[in-house]
Design an enzyme around this catalytic site. Structure first.
Site, PDB file in Angstrom:
ATOM      1  N   ASN A  48       0.837  -1.189   0.000  1.00  0.00           N
ATOM      2  CA  ASN A  48       0.000   0.000   0.000  1.00  0.00           C
ATOM      3  C   ASN A  48       0.880   1.250   0.000  1.00  0.00           C
ATOM      4  OD1 ASN A  48       0.574  -0.833   2.737  1.00  0.00           O
ATOM      5  ND2 ASN A  48      -1.018   0.539   3.496  1.00  0.00           N
ATOM      6  N   ALA A  52      -0.782  12.402   1.101  1.00  0.00           N
ATOM      7  CA  ALA A  52      -1.401  13.428   1.947  1.00  0.00           C
ATOM      8  C   ALA A  52      -2.861  13.665   1.600  1.00  0.00           C
ATOM      9  CB  ALA A  52      -0.613  14.731   1.848  1.00  0.00           C
ATOM     10  N   GLU A  61      -2.953  -4.877  -3.130  1.00  0.00           N
ATOM     11  CA  GLU A  61      -3.433  -5.763  -4.193  1.00  0.00           C
ATOM     12  C   GLU A  61      -3.382  -5.063  -5.552  1.00  0.00           C
ATOM     13  OE1 GLU A  61      -6.080  -6.557  -0.517  1.00  0.00           O
ATOM     14  OE2 GLU A  61      -4.924  -4.917  -1.367  1.00  0.00           O
TER      15      GLU A  61
END
Length: 145
Positions: A48, A52, A61
């Site tokens: 992942n 901001a 994934e």
């Protein structure tokens, strides 16, 4: 680990764990890694990546699927997702649909924690009666598998 879960699954676990260690998750502090095997037997991993403009980030994934496509793969034969915490870290709804684009209903989706595999599902179990390429009269690479 290979003795308890098999060499193929161990390779997925190790690739996902390595990707998780590289995750960029300064806002959620929740690193996730994913690794998948394509139709050629090659492994592709992702982590992942937050930014901001939270929650506009990329799931692990999605990163693994993008790596597969960039590497010439077009079909997921197995995927493993690893995250921390006591609960199962299953794919979000958007990632279930992303996996559906490139996987058959029986494709295994393994969910792991740092200690190892916690549970395994099929795509059909996580996304029953799903909409996919076949609804648009396009064949999924694994439709005949």
């Amino acid at each position: 680990m290979t003795d308890t879960i098999g060499a193929d699954l161990a390779a997925l676990f190790e690739a996902a764990a390595a990707a998780k260690s590289l995750a960029y998750a300064p806002y959620s502090d929740f690193p996730v890694g994913a690794a998948l095997r394509d139709e050629h037997g090659r492994l592709h991993a992702g982590c992942n990546v937050e930014n901001a403009a939270y929650p506009v980030g990329t799931c692990a994934e999605a990163g693994a699927i993008a790596a597969m496509i960039a590497g010439g793969g077009r079909a997921i034969t197995a995927i493993l997702i690893i995250g921390n915490g006591p609960n199962l870290v299953t794919p979000c709804g958007a990632c279930r649909q992303r996996i559906r684009e490139f996987a058959a209903p029986g494709t295994p989706i393994h969910i792991a924690g740092p200690e190892g595999i916690r549970q395994s599902f099929t795509l059909e179990a996580l996304l029953p009666d799903s909409f996919g390429p076949d609804n648009l009269h396009r064949k999924n690479m694994l439709a005949d598998a």
